[in-house]
Design a protein around this motif. Structure first.
Motif, short mmCIF file in Angstrom:
data_model
loop_
_atom_site.label_atom_id
_atom_site.label_comp_id
_atom_site.label_asym_id
_atom_site.label_seq_id
_atom_site.Cartn_x
_atom_site.Cartn_y
_atom_site.Cartn_z
N ASN A 1 -13.52 -13.08 -5.09
CA ASN A 1 -12.84 -11.99 -4.40
C ASN A 1 -11.33 -12.15 -4.52
O ASN A 1 -10.83 -13.22 -4.81
CB ASN A 1 -13.27 -11.91 -2.92
CG ASN A 1 -12.90 -13.15 -2.13
OD1 ASN A 1 -11.98 -13.90 -2.49
ND2 ASN A 1 -13.62 -13.40 -1.06
N PHE A 2 -10.64 -11.05 -4.29
CA PHE A 2 -9.18 -11.03 -4.34
C PHE A 2 -8.68 -10.13 -3.23
O PHE A 2 -9.25 -9.08 -2.95
CB PHE A 2 -8.68 -10.49 -5.69
CG PHE A 2 -7.19 -10.27 -5.73
CD1 PHE A 2 -6.33 -11.33 -5.92
CD2 PHE A 2 -6.67 -8.99 -5.56
CE1 PHE A 2 -4.95 -11.13 -5.95
CE2 PHE A 2 -5.30 -8.79 -5.59
CZ PHE A 2 -4.44 -9.86 -5.78
N THR A 3 -7.63 -10.56 -2.55
CA THR A 3 -7.02 -9.75 -1.51
C THR A 3 -5.51 -9.74 -1.69
O THR A 3 -4.91 -10.75 -2.07
CB THR A 3 -7.38 -10.29 -0.11
OG1 THR A 3 -6.69 -9.51 0.88
CG2 THR A 3 -6.99 -11.76 0.04
N TRP A 4 -4.91 -8.58 -1.41
CA TRP A 4 -3.45 -8.48 -1.49
C TRP A 4 -2.80 -9.16 -0.29
O TRP A 4 -1.63 -9.52 -0.34
CB TRP A 4 -3.03 -7.01 -1.53
CG TRP A 4 -3.39 -6.31 -2.79
CD1 TRP A 4 -4.42 -5.44 -2.99
CD2 TRP A 4 -2.73 -6.43 -4.06
NE1 TRP A 4 -4.45 -5.00 -4.29
CE2 TRP A 4 -3.42 -5.59 -4.97
CE3 TRP A 4 -1.63 -7.17 -4.52
CZ2 TRP A 4 -3.04 -5.46 -6.30
CZ3 TRP A 4 -1.25 -7.04 -5.84
CH2 TRP A 4 -1.95 -6.20 -6.72
N GLN A 5 -3.57 -9.34 0.80
CA GLN A 5 -3.01 -9.94 2.01
C GLN A 5 -3.33 -11.44 2.11
O GLN A 5 -3.78 -11.92 3.13
CB GLN A 5 -3.55 -9.23 3.26
CG GLN A 5 -3.02 -7.83 3.48
CD GLN A 5 -3.67 -6.80 2.59
OE1 GLN A 5 -4.86 -6.92 2.30
NE2 GLN A 5 -2.91 -5.82 2.13
N CYS A 6 -3.11 -12.16 1.03
CA CYS A 6 -3.39 -13.60 1.02
C CYS A 6 -2.26 -14.32 1.77
O CYS A 6 -1.10 -14.25 1.39
CB CYS A 6 -3.48 -14.11 -0.40
SG CYS A 6 -3.97 -15.83 -0.54
N ALA A 7 -2.63 -15.00 2.85
CA ALA A 7 -1.63 -15.68 3.68
C ALA A 7 -1.08 -16.91 2.94
O ALA A 7 -1.81 -17.58 2.21
CB ALA A 7 -2.25 -16.10 5.00
N PRO A 8 0.19 -17.21 3.13
CA PRO A 8 0.77 -18.41 2.51
C PRO A 8 0.05 -19.68 2.99
O PRO A 8 -0.34 -19.77 4.16
CB PRO A 8 2.22 -18.40 2.97
CG PRO A 8 2.50 -16.99 3.36
CD PRO A 8 1.21 -16.44 3.88
N GLU B 1 -3.67 -18.15 -19.65
CA GLU B 1 -3.28 -17.05 -18.79
C GLU B 1 -4.48 -16.64 -17.95
O GLU B 1 -5.61 -16.65 -18.44
CB GLU B 1 -2.78 -15.86 -19.61
CG GLU B 1 -1.47 -16.10 -20.34
CD GLU B 1 -1.01 -14.88 -21.11
OE1 GLU B 1 0.03 -14.32 -20.75
OE2 GLU B 1 -1.71 -14.49 -22.06
N ALA B 2 -4.23 -16.28 -16.71
CA ALA B 2 -5.33 -15.88 -15.83
C ALA B 2 -4.80 -14.89 -14.80
O ALA B 2 -3.61 -14.88 -14.49
CB ALA B 2 -5.96 -17.09 -15.14
N CYS B 3 -5.71 -14.09 -14.28
CA CYS B 3 -5.34 -13.10 -13.28
C CYS B 3 -6.42 -13.04 -12.21
O CYS B 3 -7.56 -12.69 -12.51
CB CYS B 3 -5.15 -11.73 -13.93
SG CYS B 3 -4.69 -10.44 -12.75
N ALA B 4 -6.07 -13.41 -10.97
CA ALA B 4 -7.05 -13.37 -9.88
C ALA B 4 -7.39 -11.93 -9.49
O ALA B 4 -8.48 -11.68 -8.98
CB ALA B 4 -6.50 -14.13 -8.67
#
Length: 198
Positions: free
Chosen positions: A28-35, A125-128
């Motif tokens: 899964n991927f989320t734009w709201q990934c907390a630091p 190269e990779a993209c989550a």
């Protein structure tokens, strides 16, 4: 194989370390990934051929002191960066590492700002966000760690004594020796050889 490889994700804050690990583990991927504030690890494994390779994947917040303390006994490093980082910063990080490394340009859906390939280092190269080549990153570092571990194991088996000749490994069985005196003599000779180890 009982070996568990410690893999540490290294990189500047916000470069995409947590997102890569989350996609690899949970798809899964989320734009709201907390630091990431406190380092943590997740245990998992990958299949390489007929081997099931166990790993602890450590995520760090990018703090240099914390990262250094975790990386000093790591079996492998995944060095993550994005298009906002300069080549100078990348070279500075690489110079401090002496274990198997996979260099990963995260957020590969964005154009790179600088030449980023490095000689003698695996560069991927990779993209989550899209999942592109994320699995390949973790399979590759597991493969490098396994190769390194095999090489170190073989060098230990073939270690030499102070006199230069390899020490033979031998399992003593009581029925091998005709009598107790001969068995004792062989055991003492082996012990003397062992004490000559450099």
């Amino acid at each position: 194989m009982d070996k568990i490889f410690k893999i540490v994700l290294v990189g500047a804050p916000g470069c995409g370390k947590t997102s890569l690990r989350n996609y690899f583990l949970c798809r899964n991927f989320t734009w709201q990934c907390a630091p990431t504030t406190n380092p943590d690890f997740v245990s998992t494994s990958v299949v390489l051929g007929t081997r099931d390779v166990a790993m602890q994947i450590w995520d760090t917040g990018g703090d240099p002191i914390v990262t250094s303390s975790l990386a000093h006994d790591a079996d492998g490093i995944v060095l993550v960066f994005d298009s906002t980082q300069s080549r100078r910063a990348l070279d500075a990080q690489l110079s401090k590492l002496s274990v198997p490394i996979v260099l990963v340009r995260a957020k590969s859906d964005q154009p790179p700002c600088d030449a980023w390939t490095v000689d003698n280092v695996v560069c991927l190269e990779a993209c989550a966000r899209t999942g592109n080549d994320v699995d390949h990153v973790f399979h590759k570092i597991a493969e490098l760690c396994l190769d390194q571990w095999h090489a170190e194991t073989q060098s230990m088996v073939k270690r030499a004594s102070r006199h230069g000749d390899p020490i033979p490994y031998h399992r003593f069985e009581f029925d091998e020796a005709p009598n107790h005196k001969q068995c004792t003599h062989r055991l003492r000779a082996t012990m003397r050889r062992l004490f000559c180890l450099a």
